[in-house]
Design a protein around this motif. Structure first.
Motif, PDB file in Angstrom:
ATOM      1  N   UNK A 164       0.800  -1.202  -0.142  1.00  0.00           N
ATOM      2  CA  UNK A 164      -0.156   0.100   0.154  1.00  0.00           C
ATOM      3  C   UNK A 164       0.891   1.192  -0.064  1.00  0.00           C
ATOM      4  N   UNK A 165       0.418   2.276  -0.953  1.00  0.00           N
ATOM      5  CA  UNK A 165       1.155   3.566  -0.954  1.00  0.00           C
ATOM      6  C   UNK A 165       0.180   4.507  -0.152  1.00  0.00           C
ATOM      7  N   UNK A 166       0.898   5.404   0.616  1.00  0.00           N
ATOM      8  CA  UNK A 166       0.051   6.352   1.247  1.00  0.00           C
ATOM      9  C   UNK A 166      -0.379   7.503   0.466  1.00  0.00           C
TER      10      UNK A 166
ATOM     11  N   UNK B 215      -8.563   0.323  -3.409  1.00  0.00           N
ATOM     12  CA  UNK B 215      -9.357  -0.852  -3.287  1.00  0.00           C
ATOM     13  C   UNK B 215      -8.834  -1.464  -1.857  1.00  0.00           C
ATOM     14  N   UNK B 216      -7.491  -1.588  -1.791  1.00  0.00           N
ATOM     15  CA  UNK B 216      -6.832  -2.071  -0.444  1.00  0.00           C
ATOM     16  C   UNK B 216      -7.541  -1.269   0.672  1.00  0.00           C
ATOM     17  N   UNK B 217      -7.393  -0.129   0.397  1.00  0.00           N
ATOM     18  CA  UNK B 217      -7.826   0.680   1.815  1.00  0.00           C
ATOM     19  C   UNK B 217      -9.294   0.359   2.025  1.00  0.00           C
ATOM     20  N   UNK B 218     -10.202   0.337   0.968  1.00  0.00           N
ATOM     21  CA  UNK B 218     -11.591  -0.312   1.324  1.00  0.00           C
ATOM     22  C   UNK B 218     -11.881  -1.447   1.724  1.00  0.00           C
ATOM     23  N   UNK B 219     -11.239  -2.353   1.129  1.00  0.00           N
ATOM     24  CA  UNK B 219     -11.661  -3.804   1.444  1.00  0.00           C
ATOM     25  C   UNK B 219     -10.873  -4.444   2.400  1.00  0.00           C
ATOM     26  N   UNK B 220      -9.610  -4.019   2.696  1.00  0.00           N
ATOM     27  CA  UNK B 220      -8.896  -4.754   3.381  1.00  0.00           C
ATOM     28  C   UNK B 220      -8.558  -3.951   4.883  1.00  0.00           C
TER      29      UNK B 220
ATOM     30  N   UNK C 233     -12.358   4.855   8.728  1.00  0.00           N
ATOM     31  CA  UNK C 233     -11.224   4.615   8.219  1.00  0.00           C
ATOM     32  C   UNK C 233     -11.566   5.046   6.591  1.00  0.00           C
ATOM     33  N   UNK C 234     -12.831   4.793   5.968  1.00  0.00           N
ATOM     34  CA  UNK C 234     -12.954   5.339   4.744  1.00  0.00           C
ATOM     35  C   UNK C 234     -12.876   6.836   4.569  1.00  0.00           C
ATOM     36  N   UNK C 235     -13.424   7.700   5.596  1.00  0.00           N
ATOM     37  CA  UNK C 235     -13.566   9.137   5.214  1.00  0.00           C
ATOM     38  C   UNK C 235     -12.432   9.738   5.907  1.00  0.00           C
ATOM     39  N   UNK C 236     -11.876   9.395   7.158  1.00  0.00           N
ATOM     40  CA  UNK C 236     -10.872  10.125   7.832  1.00  0.00           C
ATOM     41  C   UNK C 236      -9.532   9.996   7.493  1.00  0.00           C
TER      42      UNK C 236
END
Length: 336
Positions: free
Chosen positions: A111-113, A122-127, A170-173
């Motif tokens: 993952x890249x910030x 997709x990784x941030x959303x689902x994982x 996680x999704x918004x902040x």
């Protein structure tokens, strides 16, 4: 040698300050989230729990060593709500383990910030959100039930509300904090007019969409697309954050699009709106950013190819050759 000793003496101080800073940010975000609460089946929850987003952002930026700050912030947050009981230990474990699991999983998949690729979104959303927050919600709700503070018949509604609240955090902040961390410069002066226009439209359109009894929440999406196309992740996620906060306030007050709905219907409608809003902003901006970087790479490759062709043309130019029609120098005859 003195410099090495000095650095070793400073490490505990830096660790303590970093832990205190993370705990403060976690606690402050949690208190802000508790300002807007909903009650479903006797359980009080926050539709968007910002502390999970703050915790994951701190882990991604500062590394795994900041996890004590998350635990400390969660402890003070539990302490501010009421006197802690045996269930507090499970809640602290869950609220720490969820972001840590999200961090480890995201790092494992590369993952890249900067969220410059679709795979990062997709990784941030689902994982990071949907997957890892199962840990915090399950451990927290089970701890409440074992402590006798939750009726087993209310397990699933409470668990769902807890999980969705942590995932929305996680999704918004988290993307907003990562955008602020990765920001290197402000928009150019020529783009500030469009920035101000976007802010003005958002200030009028978002409250109208969320507080109107016509249930016009869909009006937010054209604004979101405009922000993503022109300002990519920074614009889309800030618009999504503003719309989510405004909708959450309307839901907790039971006005606008959330009038005459049962508590369960309010929770479902609000979380579907928040989830679709965050997914649209995050994935759309990730696709636009990825295409932008691809275009830059193609332009750089074309420039390098043009320079290479110019270099070859310069070497093959007739500057060093004899002009046409000139007599060639006589060749030496070989002797036997």
């Amino acid at each position: 040698m003195a410099g090495v000793v000095g650095n070793q003496e400073l490490r505990p101080v830096v660790f303590a300050l970093r832990t205190l800073a993370v705990a403060t940010c976690y606690y402050a975000a949690g208190r802000l989230g508790l300002l807007c609460r909903l009650t479903v089946e006797g359980a009080v929850f926050t539709p968007v729990y910002p502390s999970t987003g703050v915790a994951l952002a701190c882990l991604l930026v500062l590394g795994l060593g900041c996890w004590p700050g998350i635990t400390l912030g969660a402890f003070f947050l539990v302490l501010s709500v009421g006197s802690p009981g045996p269930d507090a230990v499970g809640i602290l474990v869950g609220q720490t383990a969820g972001p840590v699991c999200a961090y480890l999983t995201l790092r494992r998949v590369g993952f890249r910030t900067d969220l410059s690729r679709l795979r990062d979104g997709l990784a941030l959303v689902f994982l990071g959100a949907f997957g890892a927050m199962l840990v915090s919600s399950t451990v927290g709700v089970v701890s409440l039930m074992l402590a006798g503070k939750l009726d087993p018949t209310h397990f699933w509604p409470t668990w769902l509300a807890w999980w969705v609240g942590d995932a929305m955090g996680v999704l918004i902040i988290t993307p907003v904090l990562l955008v602020l961390f990765e920001a290197r410069r402000l928009p150019s002066l020529s783009r500030w007019k469009e920035v101000l226009a976007l802010v003005a439209v958002a200030a009028v359109l978002v409250p109208l969409a969320t507080h109107s009894s016509l249930s016009a929440l869909f009006l937010v999406y054209p604004l979101l697309i405009w922000a993503a196309l022109r300002f990519r992740l920074a614009g889309s996620m800030l618009c999504a954050l503003f719309a989510s906060v405004t909708a959450t306030v309307a839901a907790t007050e039971g006005i606008g699009a959330f009038t005459r709905l049962s508590p369960v219907e309010v929770m479902v409608k609000l979380q579907l709106f928040n989830g679709s809003l965050a997914l649209t902003a995050l994935l759309l901006s990730a696709v636009i950013t990825e295409q932008y970087h691809t275009r830059l790479s193609v332009e750089e490759a074309c420039e390098e190819l043009a320079e290479a062709l110019e270099h070859l043309t310069a070497h093959d130019s007739p500057a060093g050759r004899a002009p046409p029609g000139a007599a060639e120098p006589p060749r030496e005859r070989g002797t036997r």
